[in-house]
Scaffold this motif. Structure first.
Motif, PDB file in Angstrom:
ATOM      1  N   ASP A 481       1.003 117.589  51.415  1.00  0.00           N
ATOM      2  CA  ASP A 481       1.593 116.300  51.020  1.00  0.00           C
ATOM      3  C   ASP A 481       2.332 116.372  49.695  1.00  0.00           C
ATOM      4  N   ALA A 482       2.514 117.582  49.156  1.00  0.00           N
ATOM      5  CA  ALA A 482       3.024 117.719  47.793  1.00  0.00           C
ATOM      6  C   ALA A 482       4.392 118.382  47.731  1.00  0.00           C
ATOM      7  N   GLY A 483       5.210 118.176  48.757  1.00  0.00           N
ATOM      8  CA  GLY A 483       6.496 118.873  48.799  1.00  0.00           C
ATOM      9  C   GLY A 483       7.376 118.630  47.587  1.00  0.00           C
ATOM     10  N   ARG A 484       7.624 117.352  47.251  1.00  0.00           N
ATOM     11  CA  ARG A 484       8.509 117.060  46.119  1.00  0.00           C
ATOM     12  C   ARG A 484       7.851 117.450  44.800  1.00  0.00           C
ATOM     13  N   ALA A 485       6.554 117.180  44.675  1.00  0.00           N
ATOM     14  CA  ALA A 485       5.846 117.557  43.453  1.00  0.00           C
ATOM     15  C   ALA A 485       5.867 119.063  43.262  1.00  0.00           C
ATOM     16  N   SER A 517      13.662 121.540  52.118  1.00  0.00           N
ATOM     17  CA  SER A 517      14.307 120.651  53.085  1.00  0.00           C
ATOM     18  C   SER A 517      14.736 119.338  52.435  1.00  0.00           C
ATOM     19  N   PRO A 518      15.956 118.852  52.757  1.00  0.00           N
ATOM     20  CA  PRO A 518      16.395 117.545  52.237  1.00  0.00           C
ATOM     21  C   PRO A 518      15.483 116.403  52.658  1.00  0.00           C
ATOM     22  N   ALA A 519      14.721 116.588  53.727  1.00  0.00           N
ATOM     23  CA  ALA A 519      13.775 115.543  54.132  1.00  0.00           C
ATOM     24  C   ALA A 519      12.651 115.412  53.105  1.00  0.00           C
ATOM     25  N   ASP A 525      18.633 114.631  44.573  1.00  0.00           N
ATOM     26  CA  ASP A 525      17.476 114.507  43.694  1.00  0.00           C
ATOM     27  C   ASP A 525      17.719 115.303  42.401  1.00  0.00           C
ATOM     28  N   PRO A 526      17.418 114.723  41.213  1.00  0.00           N
ATOM     29  CA  PRO A 526      17.621 115.449  39.954  1.00  0.00           C
ATOM     30  C   PRO A 526      16.896 116.793  39.904  1.00  0.00           C
ATOM     31  N   VAL A 527      15.730 116.890  40.545  1.00  0.00           N
ATOM     32  CA  VAL A 527      15.010 118.171  40.557  1.00  0.00           C
ATOM     33  C   VAL A 527      15.871 119.233  41.231  1.00  0.00           C
ATOM     34  N   ARG A 528      16.444 118.905  42.396  1.00  0.00           N
ATOM     35  CA  ARG A 528      17.306 119.859  43.104  1.00  0.00           C
ATOM     36  C   ARG A 528      18.542 120.190  42.261  1.00  0.00           C
ATOM     37  N   SER A 529      19.132 119.174  41.616  1.00  0.00           N
ATOM     38  CA  SER A 529      20.345 119.399  40.824  1.00  0.00           C
ATOM     39  C   SER A 529      20.084 120.357  39.668  1.00  0.00           C
ATOM     40  N   VAL A 530      18.985 120.148  38.951  1.00  0.00           N
ATOM     41  CA  VAL A 530      18.673 121.026  37.820  1.00  0.00           C
ATOM     42  C   VAL A 530      18.393 122.446  38.309  1.00  0.00           C
ATOM     43  N   ALA A 531      17.634 122.561  39.381  1.00  0.00           N
ATOM     44  CA  ALA A 531      17.334 123.892  39.920  1.00  0.00           C
ATOM     45  C   ALA A 531      18.614 124.600  40.355  1.00  0.00           C
ATOM     46  N   ALA A 555      26.750 122.380  47.095  1.00  0.00           N
ATOM     47  CA  ALA A 555      25.829 121.310  46.715  1.00  0.00           C
ATOM     48  C   ALA A 555      26.579 120.020  46.366  1.00  0.00           C
ATOM     49  N   GLY A 556      27.909 120.095  46.294  1.00  0.00           N
ATOM     50  CA  GLY A 556      28.703 118.903  45.982  1.00  0.00           C
ATOM     51  C   GLY A 556      28.519 118.415  44.566  1.00  0.00           C
ATOM     52  N   MET A 557      28.230 119.322  43.642  1.00  0.00           N
ATOM     53  CA  MET A 557      27.949 118.924  42.263  1.00  0.00           C
ATOM     54  C   MET A 557      29.226 118.860  41.447  1.00  0.00           C
ATOM     55  N   ASP A 558      29.285 117.895  40.524  1.00  0.00           N
ATOM     56  CA  ASP A 558      30.430 117.791  39.620  1.00  0.00           C
ATOM     57  C   ASP A 558      29.928 117.633  38.190  1.00  0.00           C
TER      58      ASP A 558
END
Length: 659
Positions: A481-485, A517-519, A525-531, A555-558
């Motif tokens: 249950d801790a995927g995002r964490a 996974s994006p799910a 998500d800022p976590v994904r962006s920083v990573a 990633a579509g980042m600007d």
């Protein structure tokens, strides 16, 4: 403030004169202890003695007296408003003062010391709210209604109040009013004392804020002759006047005199003085109204509750609203209770700091979402608390006492009390598990509990952080249950490895986050962006610049998006030697703190280093700015643009080793 506070006590000297305005005969021995006269006499005695609660209650009883005249009621309300202001009951104080003024106006009374008192109370409240224009207007009305009166207290109060309200916005007005007061004092042949020294110091600051530091020096020298200059006698008057002198000579470029007067004011000579600067400071963002070159010096007190109080600008490099804007930012500063315990109350009463604006608001920290989740979970359990406020105390509703204890432990993890933090870290995991805390809350508690104690280098500190992260990440990886964490803790682990110098170990960990996974971890998500930014940075460092750019594009980042994130550029060389300690400051025994702001270019060089916070003012900033131009970073970039690297900050404490 230094003069105004004393003016309130001086009201006792004019009390007998003021009684004639309230409709009672002069004070006499009361025939009956509960007579209207006795109630009023008691109220006035309490007012003069500064027993504000007692005075307010008794004045309220006097207002209930049958057949009380309208003039008497108006005067009593003015005095009650002043007492309520001292009790910090601002809403009721304002209501009573406004009722008093309206009643006097309805009666056609244009000259009255009590009417002046009502205006003065409203002026003090406006000044406390940093509403300088309203404060000046109220003090001006107080001056108008005392015109022609021989009673001088309220006149002086209004002039000096205007001085502090308009010091950085309209210093010419301040200079004119203080000149009038000095002339009145001369005409009345008032003996020279600290009050005259204070007036001369205020006059000096008016000239400094007008841009004439040399003329300011003439006034401050006269003030120093009165209050004492190079003596061991230290009261709030001496502290402030000598601090004014230091500020003036610093602006004149006379560094030796500036340091001397700072030394004799006590500034920079206080052990633990660096703790006068809180861990998190709120500063105005540079823009149309404030430029990066603007500087202000703000004076404030630190209350027992850890809040700033009485913030007032004493110097601003430009006239207008800029000084008040900086003072308003200080009002939001908070200090840890355990920090306050180390600071003597006397030295917390008049702190001065040099401040400048920052180029961007605080960046989004990837830990913020988990703090907010934790606060929301506690709220659902009946506990309200702001976990980012070091002075916060949990508010529990219903049967939330047990949860309030958990909230207190979470706050302890953020505090500087090492023993309390260690105790909380040991017991929290089991207590949270018994309370069925979700994974995000458990992760936040684990993250805040990482507090390695090391006196070594920055890299050794982060090496210790990384060592503690490793088992925590493994624990959360095992929780379905801790995927995002898990993604967040992995990212923090990788950032700690980067900062420790173990850069080669970070890419696999960051890659696992990016491939989540994006799910579980949304694409934005800022976590994904920083990573993603850090992984691209490390790919470029390893020679795969094309692959890094492709990853960022996919990633579509600007740059605009990334500039909002706290992406933590990796330090390659941020060491400062003991040689940056200014020799003159060391000779005077100064200690202090500066926080520098700077930008990082795409090649890792540091640009536009500026001191944004300094205690004491103008002592350690120049040397630190010069030294930090040699800093080098490995910045996250998009193309040829460093992102998230504008307005970086770095704090430096200057301490003299004991022994």
């Amino acid at each position: 403030m230094r003069i105004i506070t004393r003016f309130r006590s001086l009201l006792a000297a004019t009390a007998a004169l003021a009684l004639s305005t309230v409709g009672f005969p002069p004070a006499v021995e009361a025939q009956a202890p509960k007579s209207p006269q006795a109630i009023f006499n008691e109220a006035q005695a309490s007012f003069e003695a500064g027993r504000w609660k007692e005075a307010s209650d008794l004045f309220d009883r006097a207002l209930q007296t049958p057949k009380l005249g309208r003039a008497a009621a108006a005067a009593i309300r003015a005095r009650r408003a002043s007492a309520l202001f001292h009790l910090f009951d601002r809403a009721l104080a304002r209501e009573e003062a406004e009722k008093s003024i309206a009643a006097f106006e309805a009666l056609g009374v244009a000259k009255s010391e009590d009417l002046a008192l009502a205006y003065l109370t409203l002026g003090d409240m406006a000044r406390g709210d940093l509403d300088g224009s309203r404060a000046v207007a109220m003090y001006g009305k107080a001056l108008a209604v005392t015109e022609g009166s021989e009673e001088a207290t309220h006149k002086r109060w209004a002039r000096v109040g205007t001085g502090y309200a308009a010091l950085t916005s309209d210093p010419a007005l301040v200079a004119n009013l203080i000149d009038q007061q000095l002339a009145d004092d001369d005409a009345a042949q008032i003996p020279v004392d600290n009050e005259r020294g204070n007036l001369l110091a205020l006059r000096a600051l008016a000239e400094l804020n007008r841009g004439d530091a040399r003329k300011a020096a003439g006034f401050i020298e006269k003030a120093l002759d009165i209050v004492g200059r190079e003596t061991t006698k230290v009261g709030l008057t001496q502290i402030r006047v000598r601090s004014d002198a230091a500020l003036i000579y610093a602006r004149l470029g006379d560094e030796e005199r500036a340091r001397k007067f700072f030394a004799y004011s006590g500034a920079g000579r206080l052990k633990e003085g660096a703790n006068l600067v809180p861990a998190d400071v709120d500063l105005p963002v540079c823009g149309d109204d404030i430029s990066p070159k603007d500087v202000a010096v703000i004076e404030f007190a630190i209350g027992a509750d850890g809040h700033a109080a009485g913030a007032v600008p004493v110097y601003a490099s430009r006239t207008g609203t800029m000084g008040a804007t900086f003072a308003e930012s200080v009002v939001h500063w908070r200090w840890q209770p355990e920090t306050l315990a180390k600071l003597d109350l006397f030295w917390r009463a008049a702190v001065r700091m040099e401040l400048r604006c920052v180029k961007r608001p605080p960046a989004i920290d990837i830990a913020d979402a988990f703090r907010i989740s934790t606060e929301a979970w506690l709220a659902g359990k009946g506990v309200t608390v702001a976990l980012d406020d070091p002075t916060a105390r949990p508010i529990a509703a219903g049967d939330g006492a047990r949860m309030a204890a958990i909230a207190n432990d979470l706050l302890a993890l953020k505090g500087r009390d090492e023993e309390a933090a260690a105790a909380a870290a040991q017991t929290l995991p089991d207590r949270l598990a018994k309370a069925s805390a979700p994974a995000d809350v458990m992760a936040y508690a684990a993250y805040k509990a990482i507090r390695p104690r090391t006196s070594g280098s920055r890299s050794s500190y982060y090496a210790a952080v990384a060592t503690r992260f490793a088992p925590i990440v493994a624990t959360f990886e095992a929780r379905p249950d801790a995927g995002r964490a898990t993604a967040w803790l992995r990212t923090e682990y990788a950032l700690a490895l980067e900062s420790s110098g173990a850069i080669g170990k970070a890419p696999p960990i960051l890659r696992a986050v990016v491939e989540t996974s994006p799910a579980i971890l949304p694409a934005d998500d800022p976590v994904r962006s920083v990573a993603t930014l850090h992984l691209a940075m490390l790919d470029k460092r390893a020679g795969d610049a094309a692959g890094a750019e492709a990853r960022l594009a996919a990633a579509g980042m600007d740059a605009e998006q990334c500039s909002l994130l706290n992406v933590r550029p990796v330090a390659r060389n941020t060491s400062l030697s003991s040689g940056i300690f200014p020799a003159a400051a060391l000779r005077w025994g100064f200690e202090g703190y500066v926080r520098e702001a700077f930008d990082i270019a795409a090649d890792g060089h540091v640009e536009d280093v500026r001191t944004i916070v300094a205690y004491p003012p103008f002592i350690f900033g120049p040397a630190t700015e010069k030294a930090m131009t040699g800093f080098r970073y490995l910045p996250p970039t998009l193309g040829d643009q460093a992102v998230g690297c504008v307005g970086q900050t770095h704090g430096v404490r200057f301490s003299i080793p004991s022994g």
